[in-house]
Design an enzyme around this catalytic site. Structure first.
Site, PDB file in Angstrom:
ATOM      1  N   GLU A 193      15.239  75.741  63.563  1.00 18.92           N
ATOM      2  CA  GLU A 193      14.037  75.748  63.825  1.00 18.92           C
ATOM      3  C   GLU A 193      13.248  75.764  62.279  1.00 18.92           C
ATOM      4  O   GLU A 193      12.371  75.185  62.197  1.00 18.92           O
ATOM      5  CB  GLU A 193      13.748  77.088  64.721  1.00 18.92           C
ATOM      6  CG  GLU A 193      12.545  77.228  65.075  1.00 18.92           C
ATOM      7  CD  GLU A 193      11.545  77.739  64.234  1.00 18.92           C
ATOM      8  OE1 GLU A 193       9.975  77.856  64.386  1.00 18.92           O
ATOM      9  OE2 GLU A 193      11.755  78.378  63.092  1.00 18.92           O
ATOM     10  N   GLU A 194      13.873  76.168  61.541  1.00 18.38           N
ATOM     11  CA  GLU A 194      13.417  76.468  60.026  1.00 18.38           C
ATOM     12  C   GLU A 194      13.456  75.074  59.650  1.00 18.38           C
ATOM     13  O   GLU A 194      12.645  74.870  58.286  1.00 18.38           O
ATOM     14  CB  GLU A 194      13.934  77.485  59.379  1.00 18.38           C
ATOM     15  CG  GLU A 194      13.913  78.736  59.991  1.00 18.38           C
ATOM     16  CD  GLU A 194      12.617  79.277  59.840  1.00 18.38           C
ATOM     17  OE1 GLU A 194      11.447  78.568  59.424  1.00 18.38           O
ATOM     18  OE2 GLU A 194      12.185  80.726  60.182  1.00 18.38           O
ATOM     19  N   ASP A 229      12.600  87.223  60.920  1.00 18.75           N
ATOM     20  CA  ASP A 229      12.448  86.142  61.380  1.00 18.75           C
ATOM     21  C   ASP A 229      13.922  85.285  61.521  1.00 18.75           C
ATOM     22  O   ASP A 229      14.189  84.666  60.532  1.00 18.75           O
ATOM     23  CB  ASP A 229      11.735  85.115  60.459  1.00 18.75           C
ATOM     24  CG  ASP A 229      11.082  83.714  61.055  1.00 18.75           C
ATOM     25  OD1 ASP A 229      11.263  83.575  62.449  1.00 18.75           O
ATOM     26  OD2 ASP A 229      10.537  83.066  60.355  1.00 18.75           O
ATOM     27  N   GLU A 287       9.388  84.912  68.276  1.00 23.65           N
ATOM     28  CA  GLU A 287       8.638  84.734  66.840  1.00 23.65           C
ATOM     29  C   GLU A 287       8.047  86.143  66.357  1.00 23.65           C
ATOM     30  O   GLU A 287       7.568  87.009  67.104  1.00 23.65           O
ATOM     31  CB  GLU A 287       7.690  83.572  66.749  1.00 23.65           C
ATOM     32  CG  GLU A 287       8.563  82.200  66.753  1.00 23.65           C
ATOM     33  CD  GLU A 287       9.221  81.963  65.577  1.00 23.65           C
ATOM     34  OE1 GLU A 287       8.995  82.457  64.450  1.00 23.65           O
ATOM     35  OE2 GLU A 287      10.081  80.842  65.572  1.00 23.65           O
ATOM     36  N   HIS A 335      15.726  81.424  67.287  1.00 19.95           N
ATOM     37  CA  HIS A 335      16.299  80.396  66.475  1.00 19.95           C
ATOM     38  C   HIS A 335      17.505  81.441  65.522  1.00 19.95           C
ATOM     39  O   HIS A 335      16.957  82.587  64.934  1.00 19.95           O
ATOM     40  CB  HIS A 335      15.741  79.744  65.568  1.00 19.95           C
ATOM     41  CG  HIS A 335      14.536  80.335  64.711  1.00 19.95           C
ATOM     42  ND1 HIS A 335      15.139  80.806  63.466  1.00 19.95           N
ATOM     43  CD2 HIS A 335      13.426  80.833  64.983  1.00 19.95           C
ATOM     44  CE1 HIS A 335      13.738  81.397  62.868  1.00 19.95           C
ATOM     45  NE2 HIS A 335      12.881  81.541  63.881  1.00 19.95           N
ATOM     46  N   HIS A 362      10.063  85.053  55.283  1.00 16.39           N
ATOM     47  CA  HIS A 362      10.480  83.935  54.321  1.00 16.39           C
ATOM     48  C   HIS A 362      10.068  84.591  52.883  1.00 16.39           C
ATOM     49  O   HIS A 362      10.155  83.712  52.135  1.00 16.39           O
ATOM     50  CB  HIS A 362       9.143  82.929  54.474  1.00 16.39           C
ATOM     51  CG  HIS A 362       9.594  82.104  56.038  1.00 16.39           C
ATOM     52  ND1 HIS A 362       9.147  80.797  56.011  1.00 16.39           N
ATOM     53  CD2 HIS A 362       9.964  82.415  57.181  1.00 16.39           C
ATOM     54  CE1 HIS A 362       9.604  80.278  57.317  1.00 16.39           C
ATOM     55  NE2 HIS A 362      10.187  81.270  57.845  1.00 16.39           N
ATOM     56  N   ASP A 404      19.002  80.204  62.653  1.00 15.96           N
ATOM     57  CA  ASP A 404      18.944  79.900  61.315  1.00 15.96           C
ATOM     58  C   ASP A 404      17.786  80.654  60.612  1.00 15.96           C
ATOM     59  O   ASP A 404      16.869  81.105  61.211  1.00 15.96           O
ATOM     60  CB  ASP A 404      18.516  78.319  61.278  1.00 15.96           C
ATOM     61  CG  ASP A 404      17.405  77.703  62.061  1.00 15.96           C
ATOM     62  OD1 ASP A 404      17.015  78.464  62.793  1.00 15.96           O
ATOM     63  OD2 ASP A 404      16.756  77.143  61.314  1.00 15.96           O
TER      64      ASP A 404
END
Length: 386
Positions: A144-145, A110, A173, A77, A359, A79
């Site tokens: 995805e997030e 990520d 991931e 992903h 994150h 995003d």
């Protein structure tokens, strides 16, 4: 065909510099398309979602010379999650920065570094094996997030309609714990969320006999649900977990009994349980306590498991060759888009960088582990597709 590409580090920096907070792609996929088309890939950009939440998806494929060859998909992903307070970052989250041997920026772990490693691994592999037997594909999304309604799941439907055959998929991931390749995910638990609304009767707190307090009504049921053993798990998955995430009740006044109580909860469930059995068992507890209630259910994904086979063996051998480590197969952690891909692909495994900073403020990856991750992806291609 173009000359050998710049390093995965350079591409990771280019991707991090694009502020692609969900659902924005901010040109990340266009950059990837430009590079893959130069390698003979057939690229399809698929946009979906409402006008105020447009999602960009990519399916790129390079067919092999053998119709029966292994089709290996790399998935990821573009995003990223929001940055949080900018003043808490040591450097701008969308200006790739280097300190103490680390690459800093939102998406560094990520999962823009994984995407960079995938793309450069593919480029190097195609240069070395221009007539590879199997097929190579890349699936990217910018959702995805977020709610994950218009991302990978839409691409999967499109692939089904086209009759595409997928044999294995590596999702980038960040699965590693202490060093790149020390852990890969060969499955994930399912996720089932619910919003329970318990009805009461609002009234003055001094006259409880004229009201019905929904907090008091639901509390014994919650206490029982906390103690339930939903299943015992199995050799691949831990026992199913039930957790309350939010409790809402009251008007804000201290002298009013609320008219309803809202409980948000989530199951992370193993293959020993199904959404249907969990729903039935939870409802039975609520009914036994005589509650008046409604529940809105959301199935985030069913559990999936890839048993040891050609993909885990190839990836594990590649990790051992590149790093000297014997990887650990695990199903712990949250959900990923692997749950959607697993509906059309028999082998789905996640493998990426160390996840300690994902994150978080000052998200980062160790620069020294970027090249090994690229080599792991390339070695896996050589074992399955060459």
């Amino acid at each position: 065909m173009s000359a050998l590409p710049p390093t995965a580090l350079a591409l990771a920096e280019q991707l991090i510099a694009r502020a692609s907070v969900t659902p924005e792609d901010a040109g990340c996929q266009a950059l990837v398309v430009q590079r893959l088309q130069a390698q003979g890939f057939d690229c399809h950009t698929l946009e979906s979602g409402p006008d105020d939440f447009r999602v960009t998806n990519l399916w790129a494929v390079r067919r092999g010379r053998s119709a029966d060859g292994f089709t290996l998909v790399f998935a990821g992903h573009t995003d990223v999650v929001p940055t949080g307070p900018l003043e808490r970052w040591t450097s701008d989250p969308f200006v790739p920065s280097h300190r103490d041997g680390r690459l800093y920026g939102r998406g560094a772990a990520d999962m823009k570094t994984s995407i960079a490693c995938m793309v450069v691994a593919i480029e190097e592999f195609v240069a070395a094996y221009p007539r590879h037997a199997g097929s190579i594909a890349l699936l990217l999304t910018s959702d995805e997030e977020g709610p994950a309604l218009d991302g990978t799941t839409q691409v999967v439907r499109w692939l089904q309609a086209r009759g595409e055959r997928l044999d294995g998929c590596i999702v980038g991931e960040p699965t590693s714990v202490n060093a790149v390749g020390d852990m890969i995910k060969n499955g994930r638990r399912g996720s089932l969320s619910g919003r329970l609304v318990v009805q009461g009767v609002q009234g003055h707190i001094a006259y409880p006999h004229l009201a019905k307090n929904p907090i008091h009504a639901v509390a014994p049921a919650l206490a029982e649900l906390v103690q339930v053993v939903w299943d015992g798990g199995n050799e691949h998955f831990p026992p199913t977990s039930w957790q309350v995430s939010n409790l809402h009740a009251g008007t804000g006044a201290s002298n009013v009994i609320p008219g309803e109580a809202v409980v948000d909860f989530n199951f992370r469930f193993s293959t020993e349980s199904t959404p249907e059995t969990l729903q039935q068992r939870l409802a039975a507890v609520l009914d036994r306590h005589g509650l008046q209630y409604t529940i809105d259910w959301t199935l985030g994904g069913r559990p999936f498991l890839t048993r040891p086979g050609s993909l885990t063996e190839a990836l594990g051998s590649a990790i051992l060759q590149v790093t000297g480590r014997t990887t650990e197969l695990s199903t712990t952690g949250g959900t990923s888009d692997g749950r959607f891909i697993a509906t059309v692909c028999p082998q789905v495994v996640e493998c990426g960088p160390v996840n300690a900073s994902i994150h978080q403020i000052d998200e980062h990856v160790a620069v020294a582990e970027i090249e090994p991750l690229k080599e792991i992806y390339r070695s896996t291609l050589e074992r399955l597709v060459a």
